[in-house]
Design a protein around this motif. Structure first.
Motif, PDB file in Angstrom:
ATOM      1  N   MET A   1       0.832  -1.179   0.000  1.00 37.30           N
ATOM      2  CA  MET A   1       0.000   0.000   0.000  1.00 37.30           C
ATOM      3  C   MET A   1       0.874   1.239   0.000  1.00 37.30           C
ATOM      4  SD  MET A   1      -2.904   0.922   2.780  1.00 37.30           S
ATOM      5  CE  MET A   1      -2.672   2.478   3.569  1.00 37.30           C
ATOM      6  N   ASP A   2       0.627   2.137  -0.927  1.00 35.57           N
ATOM      7  CA  ASP A   2       1.398   3.368  -1.036  1.00 35.57           C
ATOM      8  C   ASP A   2       0.609   4.493  -0.379  1.00 35.57           C
ATOM      9  OD1 ASP A   2       3.367   5.160  -1.757  1.00 35.57           O
ATOM     10  OD2 ASP A   2       2.554   5.475  -3.766  1.00 35.57           O
ATOM     11  N   ALA A   3       0.916   4.763   0.850  1.00 38.33           N
ATOM     12  CA  ALA A   3       0.175   5.776   1.608  1.00 38.33           C
ATOM     13  C   ALA A   3       0.575   7.168   1.144  1.00 38.33           C
ATOM     14  CB  ALA A   3       0.446   5.616   3.094  1.00 38.33           C
ATOM     15  N   GLN A   4      -0.407   8.028   0.991  1.00 42.91           N
ATOM     16  CA  GLN A   4      -0.161   9.410   0.626  1.00 42.91           C
ATOM     17  C   GLN A   4       0.324  10.161   1.855  1.00 42.91           C
ATOM     18  OE1 GLN A   4      -3.662  11.509  -0.499  1.00 42.91           O
ATOM     19  NE2 GLN A   4      -2.565  13.336  -1.113  1.00 42.91           N
ATOM     20  N   ARG A   5       1.424  10.874   1.710  1.00 44.13           N
ATOM     21  CA  ARG A   5       1.917  11.678   2.827  1.00 44.13           C
ATOM     22  C   ARG A   5       1.019  12.886   3.007  1.00 44.13           C
ATOM     23  NH1 ARG A   5       8.441  12.145   2.686  1.00 44.13           N
ATOM     24  NH2 ARG A   5       8.829   9.942   2.996  1.00 44.13           N
ATOM     25  N   PRO A   6       0.559  13.118   4.221  1.00 46.10           N
ATOM     26  CA  PRO A   6      -0.288  14.290   4.430  1.00 46.10           C
ATOM     27  C   PRO A   6       0.511  15.585   4.315  1.00 46.10           C
ATOM     28  CG  PRO A   6      -0.026  13.054   6.470  1.00 46.10           C
ATOM     29  CD  PRO A   6       0.685  12.302   5.401  1.00 46.10           C
ATOM     30  N   THR A   7      -0.068  16.551   3.670  1.00 49.41           N
ATOM     31  CA  THR A   7       0.488  17.892   3.598  1.00 49.41           C
ATOM     32  C   THR A   7      -0.552  18.841   4.181  1.00 49.41           C
ATOM     33  OG1 THR A   7      -0.377  18.197   1.368  1.00 49.41           O
ATOM     34  CG2 THR A   7       1.897  17.408   1.552  1.00 49.41           C
ATOM     35  N   GLU A   8      -0.159  20.066   4.400  1.00 44.73           N
ATOM     36  CA  GLU A   8      -1.093  21.023   4.991  1.00 44.73           C
ATOM     37  C   GLU A   8      -2.377  21.057   4.166  1.00 44.73           C
ATOM     38  OE1 GLU A   8      -0.894  25.435   6.968  1.00 44.73           O
ATOM     39  OE2 GLU A   8       0.837  24.645   5.912  1.00 44.73           O
ATOM     40  N   GLY A   9      -3.493  20.976   4.840  1.00 42.24           N
ATOM     41  CA  GLY A   9      -4.789  20.909   4.183  1.00 42.24           C
ATOM     42  C   GLY A   9      -5.339  19.487   4.093  1.00 42.24           C
ATOM     43  N   HIS A  10      -4.495  18.487   4.272  1.00 46.00           N
ATOM     44  CA  HIS A  10      -4.921  17.082   4.271  1.00 46.00           C
ATOM     45  C   HIS A  10      -5.721  16.825   5.546  1.00 46.00           C
ATOM     46  CE1 HIS A  10      -4.595  12.712   4.668  1.00 46.00           C
ATOM     47  NE2 HIS A  10      -4.325  12.687   3.375  1.00 46.00           N
ATOM     48  N   PRO A  11      -6.750  15.962   5.489  1.00 45.51           N
ATOM     49  CA  PRO A  11      -7.559  15.702   6.694  1.00 45.51           C
ATOM     50  C   PRO A  11      -6.758  15.158   7.883  1.00 45.51           C
ATOM     51  CG  PRO A  11      -8.573  14.708   4.755  1.00 45.51           C
ATOM     52  CD  PRO A  11      -7.250  15.275   4.331  1.00 45.51           C
ATOM     53  N   GLN A  12      -5.610  14.553   7.638  1.00 43.32           N
ATOM     54  CA  GLN A  12      -4.800  14.020   8.741  1.00 43.32           C
ATOM     55  C   GLN A  12      -3.651  14.949   9.130  1.00 43.32           C
ATOM     56  OE1 GLN A  12      -3.768  10.218   7.100  1.00 43.32           O
ATOM     57  NE2 GLN A  12      -5.656   9.268   7.800  1.00 43.32           N
ATOM     58  N   TRP A  13      -3.629  16.157   8.591  1.00 45.05           N
ATOM     59  CA  TRP A  13      -2.551  17.093   8.892  1.00 45.05           C
ATOM     60  C   TRP A  13      -2.490  17.436  10.381  1.00 45.05           C
ATOM     61  CZ3 TRP A  13       1.848  18.349   6.980  1.00 45.05           C
ATOM     62  CH2 TRP A  13       2.525  19.446   7.485  1.00 45.05           C
ATOM     63  N   TRP A  14      -3.618  17.360  11.074  1.00 44.74           N
ATOM     64  CA  TRP A  14      -3.644  17.686  12.500  1.00 44.74           C
ATOM     65  C   TRP A  14      -2.611  16.868  13.280  1.00 44.74           C
ATOM     66  CZ3 TRP A  14      -4.312  13.946  16.101  1.00 44.74           C
ATOM     67  CH2 TRP A  14      -4.827  12.730  15.650  1.00 44.74           C
ATOM     68  N   ALA A  15      -2.396  15.608  12.872  1.00 47.58           N
ATOM     69  CA  ALA A  15      -1.440  14.758  13.587  1.00 47.58           C
ATOM     70  C   ALA A  15      -0.018  15.260  13.386  1.00 47.58           C
ATOM     71  CB  ALA A  15      -1.570  13.315  13.123  1.00 47.58           C
ATOM     72  N   VAL A  16       0.311  15.642  12.177  1.00 44.33           N
ATOM     73  CA  VAL A  16       1.636  16.198  11.897  1.00 44.33           C
ATOM     74  C   VAL A  16       1.809  17.506  12.666  1.00 44.33           C
ATOM     75  CG1 VAL A  16       3.132  17.118  10.068  1.00 44.33           C
ATOM     76  CG2 VAL A  16       1.695  15.109   9.619  1.00 44.33           C
ATOM     77  N   ASP A  17       0.803  18.346  12.579  1.00 46.21           N
ATOM     78  CA  ASP A  17       0.842  19.640  13.241  1.00 46.21           C
ATOM     79  C   ASP A  17       1.006  19.491  14.753  1.00 46.21           C
ATOM     80  OD1 ASP A  17       0.747  22.469  12.977  1.00 46.21           O
ATOM     81  OD2 ASP A  17      -1.311  22.449  13.722  1.00 46.21           O
ATOM     82  N   ARG A  18       0.353  18.522  15.316  1.00 39.84           N
ATOM     83  CA  ARG A  18       0.432  18.311  16.773  1.00 39.84           C
ATOM     84  C   ARG A  18       1.857  17.985  17.212  1.00 39.84           C
ATOM     85  NH1 ARG A  18      -3.298  16.982  21.464  1.00 39.84           N
ATOM     86  NH2 ARG A  18      -1.768  16.218  22.917  1.00 39.84           N
TER      87      ARG A  18
END
Length: 105
Positions: A1-18
């Motif tokens: 599975m090739d997971a898309q890396r979240p970037t700002e604006g991605h629904p999972q960006w909150w985890a990176v931001d945290r």
């Protein structure tokens, strides 16, 4: 599975931001340890090293040196992750990190 890396604006960006928020150092440390315990996926561990772990070490290391050293002695997986951290802090922190991951320095 090739997971898309979240970037700002991605629904999972909150985890990176945290992980980038300084006031969550203890939570970030706990999350890093939990992720290490739950996966051996190289892609996940590489992303964990090149970001959250590096940020924790270089920003919060004075607060976490004892705990990071303890975890490095306890866990070969954590020690392996320390091996992927790039030098980007003071020479004192870098020397400490090399000792924690078992390198001479």
């Amino acid at each position: 599975m090739d997971a898309q890396r979240p970037t700002e604006g991605h629904p999972q960006w909150w985890a990176v931001d945290r992980f980038m928020e300084d006031e969550h150092w203890e939570d970030n440390r706990a999350a890093i340890l939990s992720i290490i315990d739950k996966t051996e996926a190289k892609e996940v561990l590489a992303l964990l090293t090149a970001g959250p772990l590096e940020d924790l070490i270089h920003s919060a290391s004075p607060h976490f040196i004892d705990r990071i050293e303890h975890e490095a002695r306890r866990s070969s997986a954590f020690r392996h992750l320390l091996g992927g951290v790039w030098e980007s802090s003071t020479s004192e922190i870098w020397a400490w990190l090399e000792r924690a991951r078992g390198e001479s320095g």
